[in-house]
Enzyme design. Structure first.
Site, PDB file in Angstrom:
ATOM      1  N   THR A 126       0.821  -1.216   0.000  1.00 32.84           N
ATOM      2  CA  THR A 126       0.000   0.000   0.000  1.00 32.84           C
ATOM      3  C   THR A 126       0.855   1.267   0.000  1.00 32.84           C
ATOM      4  O   THR A 126       1.997   1.254   0.495  1.00 32.84           O
ATOM      5  CB  THR A 126      -0.915  -0.007   1.246  1.00 32.84           C
ATOM      6  OG1 THR A 126      -1.428   1.297   1.478  1.00 32.84           O
ATOM      7  CG2 THR A 126      -0.168  -0.437   2.508  1.00 32.84           C
ATOM      8  N   ASP A 127       0.276   2.346  -0.511  1.00 37.71           N
ATOM      9  CA  ASP A 127       0.982   3.644  -0.476  1.00 37.71           C
ATOM     10  C   ASP A 127       1.176   4.139   0.950  1.00 37.71           C
ATOM     11  O   ASP A 127       1.977   5.036   1.203  1.00 37.71           O
ATOM     12  CB  ASP A 127       0.251   4.701  -1.324  1.00 37.71           C
ATOM     13  CG  ASP A 127      -1.180   5.001  -0.892  1.00 37.71           C
ATOM     14  OD1 ASP A 127      -1.677   4.361   0.071  1.00 37.71           O
ATOM     15  OD2 ASP A 127      -1.817   5.868  -1.521  1.00 37.71           O
ATOM     16  N   GLU A 128       0.424   3.542   1.900  1.00 39.07           N
ATOM     17  CA  GLU A 128       0.505   4.024   3.288  1.00 39.07           C
ATOM     18  C   GLU A 128       1.867   3.750   3.914  1.00 39.07           C
ATOM     19  O   GLU A 128       2.226   4.362   4.917  1.00 39.07           O
ATOM     20  CB  GLU A 128      -0.620   3.415   4.122  1.00 39.07           C
ATOM     21  CG  GLU A 128      -1.953   3.696   3.479  1.00 39.07           C
ATOM     22  CD  GLU A 128      -3.161   3.571   4.387  1.00 39.07           C
ATOM     23  OE1 GLU A 128      -2.996   3.621   5.595  1.00 39.07           O
ATOM     24  OE2 GLU A 128      -4.262   3.436   3.837  1.00 39.07           O
TER      25      GLU A 128
ATOM     26  N   TYR B 289      -1.389  -0.162  11.105  1.00 39.01           N
ATOM     27  CA  TYR B 289      -1.630  -0.866   9.832  1.00 39.01           C
ATOM     28  C   TYR B 289      -0.450  -0.663   8.877  1.00 39.01           C
ATOM     29  O   TYR B 289       0.119  -1.635   8.345  1.00 39.01           O
ATOM     30  CB  TYR B 289      -2.928  -0.360   9.187  1.00 39.01           C
ATOM     31  CG  TYR B 289      -3.079  -0.725   7.717  1.00 39.01           C
ATOM     32  CD1 TYR B 289      -3.169  -2.059   7.318  1.00 39.01           C
ATOM     33  CD2 TYR B 289      -3.123   0.269   6.732  1.00 39.01           C
ATOM     34  CE1 TYR B 289      -3.292  -2.393   5.961  1.00 39.01           C
ATOM     35  CE2 TYR B 289      -3.250  -0.060   5.386  1.00 39.01           C
ATOM     36  CZ  TYR B 289      -3.340  -1.390   5.005  1.00 39.01           C
ATOM     37  OH  TYR B 289      -3.465  -1.721   3.682  1.00 39.01           O
TER      38      TYR B 289
ATOM     39  N   LYS C  79       2.278  -3.398   7.273  1.00 42.80           N
ATOM     40  CA  LYS C  79       2.473  -3.619   5.825  1.00 42.80           C
ATOM     41  C   LYS C  79       3.925  -3.315   5.420  1.00 42.80           C
ATOM     42  O   LYS C  79       4.506  -4.012   4.584  1.00 42.80           O
ATOM     43  CB  LYS C  79       1.503  -2.749   5.004  1.00 42.80           C
ATOM     44  CG  LYS C  79       0.029  -3.084   5.166  1.00 42.80           C
ATOM     45  CD  LYS C  79      -0.357  -4.466   4.656  1.00 42.80           C
ATOM     46  CE  LYS C  79      -0.269  -4.591   3.157  1.00 42.80           C
ATOM     47  NZ  LYS C  79      -0.758  -5.935   2.701  1.00 42.80           N
TER      48      LYS C  79
HETATM   49  P1  NAD Z   1     -10.244  -6.656   2.831  1.00 40.50           P
HETATM   50  O1  NAD Z   1     -10.172  -6.302   4.272  1.00 40.50           O
HETATM   51  O2  NAD Z   1     -11.484  -6.346   2.066  1.00 40.50           O
HETATM   52  O3  NAD Z   1      -9.979  -8.228   2.644  1.00 40.50           O
HETATM   53  C1  NAD Z   1      -8.960  -8.901   3.339  1.00 40.50           C
HETATM   54  C2  NAD Z   1      -9.165 -10.389   3.085  1.00 40.50           C
HETATM   55  O4  NAD Z   1      -8.124 -11.102   3.760  1.00 40.50           O
HETATM   56  C3  NAD Z   1     -10.485 -10.933   3.640  1.00 40.50           C
HETATM   57  O5  NAD Z   1     -11.088 -11.793   2.716  1.00 40.50           O
HETATM   58  C4  NAD Z   1     -10.068 -11.683   4.893  1.00 40.50           C
HETATM   59  O6  NAD Z   1     -10.949 -12.752   5.223  1.00 40.50           O
HETATM   60  C5  NAD Z   1      -8.693 -12.186   4.488  1.00 40.50           C
HETATM   61  N1  NAD Z   1      -7.828 -12.452   5.649  1.00 40.50           N
HETATM   62  C6  NAD Z   1      -7.601 -11.646   6.715  1.00 40.50           C
HETATM   63  N2  NAD Z   1      -6.766 -12.254   7.581  1.00 40.50           N
HETATM   64  C7  NAD Z   1      -6.454 -13.455   7.028  1.00 40.50           C
HETATM   65  C8  NAD Z   1      -5.626 -14.521   7.440  1.00 40.50           C
HETATM   66  N3  NAD Z   1      -4.958 -14.479   8.605  1.00 40.50           N
HETATM   67  N4  NAD Z   1      -5.512 -15.601   6.636  1.00 40.50           N
HETATM   68  C9  NAD Z   1      -6.194 -15.666   5.466  1.00 40.50           C
HETATM   69  N5  NAD Z   1      -7.012 -14.698   5.038  1.00 40.50           N
HETATM   70  C10 NAD Z   1      -7.131 -13.595   5.812  1.00 40.50           C
HETATM   71  O7  NAD Z   1      -8.977  -5.984   2.185  1.00 40.50           O
HETATM   72  P2  NAD Z   1      -8.742  -5.311   0.749  1.00 40.50           P
HETATM   73  O8  NAD Z   1      -9.134  -3.909   0.824  1.00 40.50           O
HETATM   74  O9  NAD Z   1      -9.287  -6.195  -0.301  1.00 40.50           O
HETATM   75  O10 NAD Z   1      -7.145  -5.345   0.702  1.00 40.50           O
HETATM   76  C11 NAD Z   1      -6.448  -6.446   0.128  1.00 40.50           C
HETATM   77  C12 NAD Z   1      -4.963  -6.169   0.144  1.00 40.50           C
HETATM   78  O11 NAD Z   1      -4.692  -4.962  -0.561  1.00 40.50           O
HETATM   79  C13 NAD Z   1      -4.391  -5.972   1.554  1.00 40.50           C
HETATM   80  O12 NAD Z   1      -3.124  -6.579   1.598  1.00 40.50           O
HETATM   81  C14 NAD Z   1      -4.269  -4.459   1.688  1.00 40.50           C
HETATM   82  O13 NAD Z   1      -3.246  -4.114   2.582  1.00 40.50           O
HETATM   83  C15 NAD Z   1      -3.950  -4.073   0.260  1.00 40.50           C
HETATM   84  N6  NAD Z   1      -4.346  -2.712  -0.145  1.00 40.50           N
HETATM   85  C16 NAD Z   1      -5.619  -2.267   0.053  1.00 40.50           C
HETATM   86  C17 NAD Z   1      -5.984  -1.004  -0.401  1.00 40.50           C
HETATM   87  C18 NAD Z   1      -7.401  -0.478  -0.244  1.00 40.50           C
HETATM   88  O14 NAD Z   1      -7.654   0.683  -0.569  1.00 40.50           O
HETATM   89  N7  NAD Z   1      -8.367  -1.280   0.191  1.00 40.50           N
HETATM   90  C19 NAD Z   1      -5.034  -0.189  -1.035  1.00 40.50           C
HETATM   91  C20 NAD Z   1      -3.736  -0.686  -1.220  1.00 40.50           C
HETATM   92  C21 NAD Z   1      -3.409  -1.952  -0.779  1.00 40.50           C
HETATM   93  P1  TYD Z   2     -10.007   4.975   4.526  1.00 36.46           P
HETATM   94  O1  TYD Z   2     -11.021   4.528   3.554  1.00 36.46           O
HETATM   95  O2  TYD Z   2     -10.064   4.456   5.925  1.00 36.46           O
HETATM   96  O3  TYD Z   2      -8.596   4.718   3.863  1.00 36.46           O
HETATM   97  P2  TYD Z   2      -7.110   5.177   4.339  1.00 36.46           P
HETATM   98  O4  TYD Z   2      -7.136   5.600   5.735  1.00 36.46           O
HETATM   99  O5  TYD Z   2      -6.424   3.895   4.183  1.00 36.46           O
HETATM  100  O6  TYD Z   2      -6.694   6.229   3.381  1.00 36.46           O
HETATM  101  O7  TYD Z   2     -10.069   6.557   4.639  1.00 36.46           O
HETATM  102  C1  TYD Z   2      -9.895   7.380   3.502  1.00 36.46           C
HETATM  103  C2  TYD Z   2      -9.817   8.819   3.990  1.00 36.46           C
HETATM  104  O8  TYD Z   2     -11.071   9.179   4.570  1.00 36.46           O
HETATM  105  C3  TYD Z   2      -8.779   9.013   5.076  1.00 36.46           C
HETATM  106  O9  TYD Z   2      -8.195  10.313   4.917  1.00 36.46           O
HETATM  107  C4  TYD Z   2      -9.580   8.982   6.355  1.00 36.46           C
HETATM  108  C5  TYD Z   2     -10.909   9.568   5.934  1.00 36.46           C
HETATM  109  N1  TYD Z   2     -12.077   9.060   6.693  1.00 36.46           N
HETATM  110  C6  TYD Z   2     -12.981   9.967   7.236  1.00 36.46           C
HETATM  111  O10 TYD Z   2     -12.839  11.194   7.102  1.00 36.46           O
HETATM  112  N2  TYD Z   2     -14.042   9.459   7.927  1.00 36.46           N
HETATM  113  C7  TYD Z   2     -14.246   8.137   8.111  1.00 36.46           C
HETATM  114  O11 TYD Z   2     -15.249   7.746   8.774  1.00 36.46           O
HETATM  115  C8  TYD Z   2     -13.312   7.211   7.518  1.00 36.46           C
HETATM  116  C9  TYD Z   2     -13.488   5.733   7.677  1.00 36.46           C
HETATM  117  C10 TYD Z   2     -12.235   7.734   6.819  1.00 36.46           C
END
Ligand code: NAD
Ligand code: TYD
Length: 354
Positions: free
Chosen positions: A128-130, A153, A157
């Site tokens: 992630t970019d985070e 988090y 990562k």
């Molecule tokens: P999500 O929370 O929707 O899904 C996570 C999945 O992982 C779920 O299906 C959960 O059951 C499974 N999981 C959790 N713990 C587990 C374990 N111990 N063993 C097996 N499975 C397990 O997450 P997402 O948003 O789809 O993110 C997926 C990946 O992408 C993550 O690695 C996250 O860090 C990365 N990512 C997410 C975003 C975003 O904006 N959502 C952006 C960049 C990177």
């Molecule tokens: P989020 O979807 O939690 O992603 P990330 O923290 O990984 O970027 O949040 C996106 C942005 O929105 C972040 O700046 C936090 C903000 N945010 C709110 O302002 N209110 C909320 O209730 C949530 C969940 C996020």
């Protein structure tokens, strides 16, 4: 035929990736390995299980369980691991970091170790970019920048990324890492900002915007991210990191306004609340390295937000039961006693317009 183990494939990005891959390639088999935490749902893959029955299988398991991981790799003849499995929500990591360290760090180690022991399998880590931390001024994060995570988090990562690189350097494991910007689109659990705001607005509940709402994010459509991951998996240089995002940025307030306009809901639903602890002010990545591989996003921010809003409008049957389950206690814990802030002066115009 290539056989991929997609961990976390029942979650938001994972299920979109599995769908994308099986639709695009007829010579690929996918085994989804997922613990099915609160964020993982088999129904996210119900259409996939039906449409691609011969090339898709599901195994319920924890990535921290080395025995089950190795048995799954052996039984299914896995040659490639793509690791999406993670605890993913920053606010939950602030409430309780423990599971993040377990799954995101230790779980990644278990997968790397299995990949090394069972024949140096191709390994791709979804990051992630985070991990770059918050980015000042006009800078865009480059893959060569140091990581500087600021939330539990992001720290989990970033630690995982270090292990992935270490396995490449030390053992020659053929790895790549991609670092995605904020994803939005179908099947995102409604704890994340965009689906939370859409589903709150559809219930005429306030939209809890943290602080002044001027934090900057790159909201990319999930299928663009999936395309980028696929490209890195196929054409990325082994051992390298690739940023995936649109390369543009917008404030959370701008995101909220587009979302409310698409829903035809008033801006008076915006409620500024006490900020997230350690809230990163800005993420912004340089994505030219991925573009040099021939990738371009299909959606800009506005198109991505509008398409996401429409999916949630058309799929109440997916999110309504979620909001009525575990989510309720989580929502109460995070937002129940959160201080509501007086409207910051620069945001007053949004109310005046409605
Ligand atoms: P999500 O929370 O929707 O899904 C996570 C999945 O992982 C779920 O299906 C959960 O059951 C499974 N999981 C959790 N713990 C587990 C374990 N111990 N063993 C097996 N499975 C397990 O997450 P997402 O948003 O789809 O993110 C997926 C990946 O992408 C993550 O690695 C996250 O860090 C990365 N990512 C997410 C975003 C975003 O904006 N959502 C952006 C960049 C990177
Ligand atoms: P989020 O979807 O939690 O992603 P990330 O923290 O990984 O970027 O949040 C996106 C942005 O929105 C972040 O700046 C936090 C903000 N945010 C709110 O302002 N209110 C909320 O209730 C949530 C969940 C996020």
């Amino acid at each position: 035929m290539q056989t991929l183990l997609v961990t976390g494939g029942a979650g938001f990005i994972g299920c979109n990736f599995v769908r994308y891959l099986l639709q695009k390639y007829s010579d690929v088999r996918v085994v989804v390995y997922d613990k099915l935490t609160y964020a993982g749902r088999l129904e996210n893959l119900a259409d996939v299980a039906e449409q691609f029955a011969g090339r898709y299988q599901f195994v319920q398991g924890d990535i921290c369980d080395a025995g089950r991981v190795e048995e799954t790799i052996r039984t299914h003849g896995i040659d490639t691991i793509v690791n999406f499995a993670a605890e993913t929500h920053v606010d939950r990591s602030i409430l309780d970091p423990d599971a993040f360290i377990q799954t995101d760090v230790y779980g990644t180690y278990v997968l790397l170790e299995a990949a090394r022991k069972l024949g140096n399998l191709r390994y791709h880590q979804i990051s992630t970019d985070e991990v770059y931390g918050h980015i000042h001024g006009g800078h865009r994060s480059l893959e060569s920048d140091n990581v500087a995570p600021r939330s539990p988090y992001a720290a989990s990562k970033a630690s995982a990324d270090h292990f992935v690189s270490a396995y490449h350097i030390t053992y020659g494991l053929p790895v790549t890492i991609s670092r995605g910007a904020n994803n939005i689109g179908p099947y995102q659990y409604p704890e994340k900002a965009v689906p939370l705001f859409v589903t709150n607005a559809l219930s005429d509940l306030p939209l809890p915007v943290y602080g002044d709402g001027r934090q900057m994010r790159d909201y990319q459509y999930v299928t663009d991210h999936c395309e980028g991951i696929d490209l890195v998996l196929r054409n990325g240089v082994i051992g390298e990191v690739y940023n995936i995002g649109t390369g543009a940025e917008m404030t959370n307030l701008e995101m909220v306004e587009i979302l409310l306009d698409e829903l035809g809901k008033p801006r008076t639903l915006i409620q500024h609340v006490e900020d997230r602890l350690g809230h990163d002010r800005r993420y912004c990545m340089d994505v030219s390295k991925l573009m040099a591989l021939g990738w371009e996003p299909d959606y800009n921010h506005e198109e991505a937000i509008r398409a996401t809003v429409r999916w949630y409008l058309e799929n109440r049957r997916w999110w309504e039961p979620i909001r009525n389950g575990e989510f309720k206690q989580y929502y109460q814990k995070l937002y129940g006693n959160r201080k509501v802030l007086a409207m910051p002066p620069e945001a007053e115009y949004t109310n005046a317009n409605n």
